[in-house]
Structure formats: C-alpha cells, structure tokens
Design an enzyme around this catalytic site. Structure first.
Site, mmCIF file in Angstrom:
data_model
loop_
_atom_site.group_PDB
_atom_site.id
_atom_site.type_symbol
_atom_site.label_atom_id
_atom_site.label_comp_id
_atom_site.label_asym_id
_atom_site.label_seq_id
_atom_site.Cartn_x
_atom_site.Cartn_y
_atom_site.Cartn_z
ATOM 1 N N ASP A 81 36.325 36.037 41.610
ATOM 2 C CA ASP A 81 36.561 36.898 42.771
ATOM 3 C C ASP A 81 35.465 36.550 43.783
ATOM 4 O O ASP A 81 34.483 35.862 43.461
ATOM 5 C CB ASP A 81 36.525 38.379 42.361
ATOM 6 C CG ASP A 81 37.192 39.272 43.417
ATOM 7 O OD1 ASP A 81 37.365 38.804 44.576
ATOM 8 O OD2 ASP A 81 37.543 40.422 43.118
HETATM 9 C C1 BGC Z 1 39.048 41.084 46.223
HETATM 10 C C2 BGC Z 1 40.098 40.132 45.725
HETATM 11 C C3 BGC Z 1 40.559 39.263 46.855
HETATM 12 C C4 BGC Z 1 39.372 38.542 47.460
HETATM 13 C C5 BGC Z 1 39.735 37.629 48.608
HETATM 14 C C6 BGC Z 1 37.932 40.381 46.977
HETATM 15 O O1 BGC Z 1 37.112 41.295 47.590
HETATM 16 O O2 BGC Z 1 38.513 41.812 45.142
HETATM 17 O O3 BGC Z 1 41.170 40.833 45.184
HETATM 18 O O4 BGC Z 1 41.526 38.370 46.413
HETATM 19 O O5 BGC Z 1 38.460 39.507 47.940
HETATM 20 O O6 BGC Z 1 40.124 38.331 49.714
#
Ligand code: BGC
Length: 926
Positions: free
Chosen positions: A323
């Site tokens: 993530d």
């Molecule tokens: C989120 C993810 C997301 C990523 C990219 C993160 O803050 O937890 O679910 O895919 O950002 O936007």
C-alpha cells in the site's frame, strides 16, 4: 524560590537577569556580544528550544522505548518462487525469457515505483524500454477509475455485497476492467476485501462486500474474474487486518508506528484470509499488503503472511505490492516477500528517498539480498503482465491517456519533480460504453439489487405515481396527494457531486464513502431528481422539499400537511487521511449523521400521513428510534448506490423493480450488541503507544457474535424483504464423499519456477549513466559512483528453510480443499403476486463438543456460518430447484496445531437452507 523558577521559565523583565541564567547554564559563551546576551528574544528563543528538546526526548521515550515486540509472528523463509503452477506456466516462460535479458537496474526498476506524482497514475513502475516492458500504471480503485474523466461511478462494494448476485458482481468487475483498459491502466487497485468488517464502524468497510468471509470471497473472486477478463491485472487488497482507520499507518495519526492487529492463526485462516484465498484461486494478478502490523510485524514485511500464507500456502503466482508508503524496511521487506514498492517513496511522501531503487540495487551488490529474490520479484511482475495478455493488447500500447493530477489537456509529465516538461496528459477518452453496453446500466442494476427493503407494513410499497400505495384500495384515484421529500441526503450538491476532496463531505446526497476508493462522479442522479420525474408532479402530486435536516417551526407545520413523507438520512465514513467534522474516517457510533436523528424524530412524529425512510450508509445504522413507529410504513437501505442512485431508488419505490437486496451485515440494536470488537481504538496510551488491537473475539464477529451470545438483532445478516413472497421445500443432501479429517497430501507443483544465473552483477552495471537527465525526487534504480566505491560484500547467513504447508500445492491452496463433499438442493417457489428474485442461503454448523481424536483439540465453532448462496429470478407462481455445493474447506476448520484444514469426522454437521441467517426453514445433517 518561586520567583527564581518563574523568571527562568517565562520572564526576564522582572529583575532576573536572563542572560546570567543562560550563561550559568552554559547556554552561550562569554564572548557573545552584549546585545545578544541581554536580548529578551534570545531568552524566549532559548526557552522554546529547551522546551522542544524536552518534548522530543519525552516523545522518544514514549514511543521508541516501546518498539514493536519481536517474535510474535513466525518466520517463513525463503520466499517461494513464482512459476510453480501450470495455469501460469506460459506466462512465466515468456517472463523468464525477458527477465534473463535485464540488467540489475532494469530488474530493480520493474519493482520500484518512480515516486509520488511522477507519472500519470497514482502508482507507476519503472519501464524497461529496451526490452519493450512498459511503465505499469496502477490506479484506484474498487468502484471506478479514480482521478479520471468520462468513467462510471459504480456502486460501492458494500452495495455489490448486498445484491448477493454473482452475475452482477462479475458484470460490474468486467465493465470496470474494460474502463481501466481503455484509460490505459495496467493494474486496477481493487477489489477490496479487507477490512472484512470486524467493527461496524470501520471507516473503509464500505469498499468491501460485507461482514462475512464467504460473501467477501465470492464477490471478490467474481469481481477479479470480471476485471481480468478484460486484460487488466486486479489487486486483492488490503492484506491483511486493516480493520480500522485510526492508527492504520505510521505517522498519519502522529504515532511513528502503525497499529498491530493481533490475529491468531485460526481466525486469520477462517475469517480475514479466506477472501484472499478465493482471490488467488480466481487467478488474481496482484495483492496489496496493508499499512498495519499483524502480530507486531508490518504486513509488508511479515514473512509469515507474504512468504508463508500467500505465496506458499495459497500458491500465489502474481506480485505483492505495498500500500502507499506501507513499506517500512528495505532488506527485511524484500526477504519477507514484497515484490513491488508503491508509490516508490520510502518512509515519507515525496522526499525522493526510497527504501528500494538504489538501495535495493546496493543490497544485491553487497550480498544482503540474494540475486534470485530480485529475479523472482521482477519475474512475478512481468509474468502477471503476460498472463493478462497485456503484451499484445493494442489498447494498452500507449500508456495512460489521463492524468491523475490535472484536468487540463496539457500538463506536467512529471508533476512531482522540478521538471517543467509538459505534454498532452488528458485525452478525455469516454470509456463509459454506449447502447446495450452502457456501463450505467450495470451500475443501475447493481444499485437496484443492492437496495434492501427492511420494513414494508401491509405492502405499503410500491407506490403509484400519484403518491399512494399500490396496495391501497381506497386511495388509488387519479387525484394525487401532498408528498414531502425531507433531508439533505435526497438532494444534489449545488456545487456538483465532486465539490469536496475524494468525496469527503456529507452535506448532500452521498453515492459513496470517501478516500482513495472514491471517484469523480461523471454525474450523480440524486433521489430528488429521480422522484420528481417519477411523481406525476404537475397534475396530481404536490411535491414539497425540505432540504435542511433542521426543520424550522414553519417546516414542522408544513410537515403536518404532507400525506406522504419520504425521509432521507445517511451515515458516512472513509479512509484515514481525511476527516469530516468529528467523523475521523471510522464512524463514532451507529447513528445517522448531520442531524439525521432529529430529522427522523420530527418527521416520523409530525408527518400528516405515512412515512418512508431511505438510508444511504457505509455500514449498519441504528434505526431503533423510529422503526416501530406506526407512521413508518417502509424503510429502505440503499447502501452506497453510485451515479445511478436516484434512478435505482425510483425503480424500487415505483415497483418497476422488485427489491431483492439482502443485508451484507447485521443491523444490531446498539453498538454494544456487536461486542468488544466493535470498538475502534482511538487513543494511544503510555502503556500502548503502538496500539495493540487484539482480535480476542476470534471468529465471532457480526452475526456469529449475535448468534453465539443469543442477542436479537434488529435485522439479521442476510435479511431483506421483497414485494413478493417465497417458500422453500424439498431439501436434499447428496453426500458425494465420506467424511475424512485431512485433505490429500500436498501435491507436487505442476510447473517449475524459472532459474537464473545467481551471480552478482558487476557494480559498474548499476552506476547512474551520464546520459540520463536526473529529475529531482524521481526514483531511479541506479547508484552513484561514490556510493559504488563504498560497497562491501556482506556474507549473510540465510535462515533455515521453513517447511512447506500441507495446505498448499496450487493457486488457492491444496486442490483437495475444493473437492465437493456434499451437494444440497431445495425447491424455491414464488408464492406471491409479483415476479421477483430470491436469495437462497446455505449455512453450516460444525458439531458441538467436538474433540479432535488425534490432537485432542476442542475447537469452538460459531453457531452457524454462511457457506454458499444463490440468487434466482422467479415469475409469480413459478418454482425452481437450486443447487449448492459444499467443499472440503467449507466443512472444515483451521487447526493451528496441525497447520491444516480439518473436517470433524465425529458428530453431525448441520446444514440449513433459508432466506437469512435466522430464517432457515430447511434443516438437515451431513
Ligand atoms: C489506500 C489504497 C490505495 C492507495 C493508492 C492508499 O492510501 O489505502 O487502498 O489503493 O492509497 O491510492
């Protein structure tokens, strides 16, 4: 004494010589000029400095002295190599051919994001242009293409879960995948299946499909198959245990370390990992590890979770990406099984420092990471690309045709760096489909079937276009009635549906929750707009609108004039980096928000006629204050319906569609009824500066908790009404196989992972080429010549290899887990007066008082657990036979002692078929 103390701390003007005090304390040398010594300013500055130092030391003592405890998560090494499954063998052969030609920096480039805002997408990997491997575009998210134009805002995951309709799950995934491809997205960051919904207040529960692993697993697998049928890599996220937003990640909540979800092995397998296992079986190309720690080891450096459960036991063949900023270490995360770091930035956003890139290159050159680990990482990425056919897909040839960072046609190519190069970044390609393939139709169908009819006294719904009940025999004349539409949640935002960042506001109707899982709505049909069209407004219905949830005295008077009151309320939540008022991502309670409680009280008391309540919500809400009031004739839970919100609602209210949604979670009467797991940890304490979230309830979340403690919910999991009625009969249980405790022994792999030359490449091959113009903060794989000179080889003793899991052997785990043991059939009949869709649900109960004869374990089993479901359309009077299988895994529990799935062979396994978790008219045993 007192005077002296206060002088030092605050005031040098009361006669005390601050400069002397400072001098005595050694704060400045004797040679400082006099003006500087006596300056009050210097005195204050110094006091501030001392204060800050003390504070910092304090914080350090507070947080860092309590480093995460070690050794609570078992180790699993080395990282299993991809390419062990027949289903992926061709892609691996092609990938190996390409990776063998890559240089060290090229391999590193494939695994490391180029940095936040350095490409068009929220994540972009480095390309290997020389060999025709592109920079991959990774884009959110589970309900549409984030930060893009001309796309569809589909209903959120929780609405999809509420449909209990496998075909719709697949269709939505397919349309979403096609939109991604047409925008040039290689990797879609969805579906979301974690959080599962341990707490009903969890800020991101709505991105997933409901508080049950089987519902999550089936919906995820169907979504993945749909997305990947279009040649786009799907991402199963967030692996694993990210069940609350507070403290989900380092630094976001002002703590240097993220929360630890402490989950035992059995709970992990039967609850939180289950949907991921289904996703791997469905062939998912990518998994995203989460921000939080699990058993005090970060999910993105947890070898048990990545090497052990995902890659060995589940046989995952794709790549694990972090993530965004969830990677917290370099070498450890590499060895623990992480394959791609996103967005490439390291411990902090956009400072140009990464944990991989040149550091990964260095760790290969100095021997701290074995070469075959990097080869496996790069191969997994390239193999997933081949597996989806992206090498030959002309639509993906030119890369993304939109920019996440501007709506202008021309924009910066590398918005995150100092580079001012511009180009065409938005081509505004319309990907919404048209005619029969208009994706809005899919969105509308999901929104319709995602509406759960909770209450419908005397068949009050559906309504005539003149505002009266279709069931009413007295009031169906052409003359209409006064209809009031109440509540800000019925009305469109005057500033448009995208007026606030990532949908983090709740002033007007909501179509999704907030955060990275939200999109820019191309349009959002509000309930009011659709209802205005539905009611025969001009001739017969007098429509009044009450846009504020705070009713004035005059409003209350008008309320009494209404013969039908439609009240709209909502409960919103979202991702941790945004808050709305006092809702800091996770909800605070089960109540509807923004004065909705008062609005409901007023309208349900004062309405001159009947009341219909419509709820848009990210999860369960308390409806106790009004549900039993006699005026409340009907209640609809419309979940989070996406762009077609109003149209779907009007279809249901007007009866052109018959409600068939079922609750994807339990509607409890109070938060306490959900048990201790419902509580979100919102504070750090000196005792727990790294919040410890102990999942001590084990398997008992949501309906399993209610059933175990015999708590009566308001509406149980799986519940929902229809405008018709259904009956079940003729249960048959076909036993295909005799019970046996364990699956077959783990089979041998059906393919061999590729092999590579393990020699460490030359240092020179990794030095920054002079021909490349270096952009600020952009992440490159190269090392500098001076860093190259410092490289010294380290001999690392590899830990002994962990034995492989007996539960593994193929994508999804040991294939024998999916052997069908039982087939259940039943007849379902539409006994009412309308055509409709029935959801038939199959629950099992493992035997009580079971003792494993070999290990003497006495596992506790939930009263019942969902194991299968099917949705059938039936014309009035029609019947059909439904058919549902139960596999070995369905009939087993996870034994932490044996490290395997175990089917209880002593005692009966209860089988129950019905229309909800508490309406189970057909019962039998296996
Ligand atoms: C989120 C993810 C997301 C990523 C990219 C993160 O803050 O937890 O679910 O895919 O950002 O936007």
């Amino acid at each position: 004494m007192g005077r002296l103390r206060s002088s030092i701390l605050i005031d040098a003007s009361d006669g005390f010589d601050c400069s002397m005090a400072l001098r005595l304390m050694g704060a400045y040398p004797a040679w400082w000029p006099r003006w500087l010594r006596l300056s009050k300013f210097v005195c204050y500055l110094f006091a501030l400095f001392v204060g800050c130092v003390v504070l910092l030391i304090g914080l350090n003592l507070f947080f860092f002295w309590r480093a995460p405890p070690d050794g609570q998560s078992p180790a699993f090494y080395p990282s299993p190599k991809g390419g062990s499954a027949r289903e992926w063998a061709d892609s691996y052969a092609k990938a190996a051919k390409m990776v063998r030609q890559m240089t060290l920096p090229e391999k590193v480039n494939v695994t490391t994001g180029i940095g936040w805002m350095m490409g068009m997408c929220v994540g972009n990997t480095g390309p290997v242009e020389r060999l025709g491997f592109p920079s991959l575009c990774l884009q959110d998210g589970p309900l549409g293409i984030r930060f893009a134009d001309n796309i569809t805002a589909f209903p959120a995951g929780i609405t999809v879960g509420a449909t209990w309709n496998r075909e719709l799950m697949y269709e939505r995934g397919k349309a979403h995948g096609l939109e991604a491809k047409l925008k040039g997205v290689n990797v879609l960051l969805g579906p979301c299946m974690g959080p599962v919904g341990r707490s009903p207040l969890g800020g991101r529960n709505w991105e997933g499909f409901g508080s049950d692993p089987v519902l999550q697993g089936i919906a995820s697998a169907e979504t993945i198959k749909g997305i990947q049928s279009q040649g786009v890599i799907a991402t199963a996220k967030h692996w694993v245990g990210n069940e609350q937003e507070h403290f989900r990640q380092s630094n976001e909540w002002l703590t240097p370390n993220a929360i630890s979800s402490n989950i035992d092995d059995r709970t992990l397998h039967e609850l939180y990992a289950w949907p991921f296992q289904d996703s791997v079986k469905a062939g998912v190309g990518s998994v995203m590890c989460s921000y939080n720690q699990v058993n005090n080891s970060y999910a993105c450096q947890n070898s048990k979770l990545m090497n052990g459960v995902l890659k060995d036991e589940f046989g995952f063949q794709g790549f694990i990406q972090s993530d965004w900023l969830a990677q917290r270490s370099g070498v450890s995360s590499t060895l623990a099984g992480l394959d791609v770091t996103m967005p490439g930035d390291g411990l902090w956003w956009a400072d140009g420092k990464t944990l991989w890139g040149p550091s990964l290159t260095t760790s290969i050159l100095n021997g701290s990471v074995p070469m075959d680990r990097l080869d496996d990482m790069a191969t997994r990425v390239v193999a997933a690309w081949y597996q989806m056919g992206q090498d030959t897909d002309p639509k993906l040839k030119d890369g993304p045709n939109f920019s996440s960072w501007t709506n202008q046609t021309i924009g910066l190519i590398h918005a995150g760096s100092d580079d001012q190069t511009k180009g065409v970044v938005n081509k505004f390609v319309n990907v919404q489909g048209e005619g029969v393939t208009f994706h809005s139709t899919v969105a509308r169908n999901v929104a319709i079937e995602g509406i759960v009819l909770l209450k419908n006294t005397d068949n009050f719904l559906p309504l005539n276009r003149n505002g009266t009940s279709q069931a009413s025999t007295t009031n169906t004349t052409a003359s209409g009635i006064n209809v009031g539409i109440f509540g800000s949640d019925a009305f469109p935002d005057p500033n448009g549906p995208n007026s606030c960042t990532d949908r983090a506001c709740m002033d007007w109707t909501i179509g999704s929750g907030w955060g990275s899982g939200a999109v820019e709505f191309p349009f959002l049909v509000s309930p009011y707009e659709a209802l205005q069209r539905f009611f025969n407004n001009h001739s017969t219905v007098e429509l009044s609108t009450f846009k504020s949830n705070k009713l004035t005295v005059a409003d209350l008077k008008d309320t009494a004039e209404q013969q039908l009151c439609l009240v709209f309320v909502m409960a919103d939540g979202g991702e941790g980096y945004l808050a709305v008022g006092d809702v800091k991502a996770d909800r605070n309670d089960l109540f509807v928000q923004k004065d909705g409680v008062a609005l409901l009280e007023n309208v349900t008391d004062k309405c001159g006629g009947d009341v219909v309540v419509v709820i848009h919500a990210v999860g369960p809400v308390s409806i106790e204050s009004f549900i039993d009031k006699p005026k409340v004739k009907a209640v609809l839970l419309a979940n989070l319906p996406g762009e077609e919100s109003g149209n779907a609602l009007a279809d249901i209210l007007g009866g052109t569609e018959n409600p068939s949604g079922r609750l994807p979670y339990t509607m409890g009467k109070s938060l306490d009824d959900y048990g201790p797991a419902a509580n979100i940890i919102r504070m750090v304490t000196p005792k727990q500066p790294i919040p410890q979230q102990d999942f001590t309830e084990g398997l008992l979340i949501d309906y399993r908790h209610f059933d175990h403690y015999n708590i009566t919910p308001r509406y149980e999991f799986g519940y929902g009404l229809s405008y018709t009625t259904f009956a079940l009969s003729n249960l048959t249980i076909h036993n295909y196989k005799l019970k046996s405790a364990l699956p077959d022994p783990r089979p041998n792999s059906t393919a061999n992972p590729p092999t590579y030359d393990t020699k460490i490449p030359s240092i020179d091959s990794a030095i920054f080429p002079l021909t490349i113009r270096q952009l600020k903060k952009y992440i490159y794989p190269y090392i500098t010549a001076s860093d190259a000179r410092k490289i010294k080889h380290i001999t690392v003793r590899q830990p002994p290899a962990t034995p492989l899991s007996p539960a593994g052997g193929a994508p999804g785990g040991n294939p024998s887990l999916y052997d069908i043991f039982v087939n259940v059939t039943a007849t379902v009949t539409n006994t009412g007066t309308r055509d409709g869709k029935a959801v038939v649900q199959l629950y099992i109960s493992l035997p009580t008082n079971f003792t494993d004869p070999e290990t003497h374990e006495t596992p506790m089993f939930p009263v019942r657990v969902l194991r299968n479901f099917t949705k059938v359309a039936l014309k009035k009077g029609e019947n059909t036979t439904v058919d549902m299988a139960l596999t070995r895994r369905d009939l087993s529990y996870w034994s932490a002692v044996r490290g395997n799935w175990v089917m209880p062979t002593v005692g009966d396994i209860g089988i129950a078929v019905g229309f909800s978790s508490r309406d189970l008219p057909l019962k039998g045993v296996y």
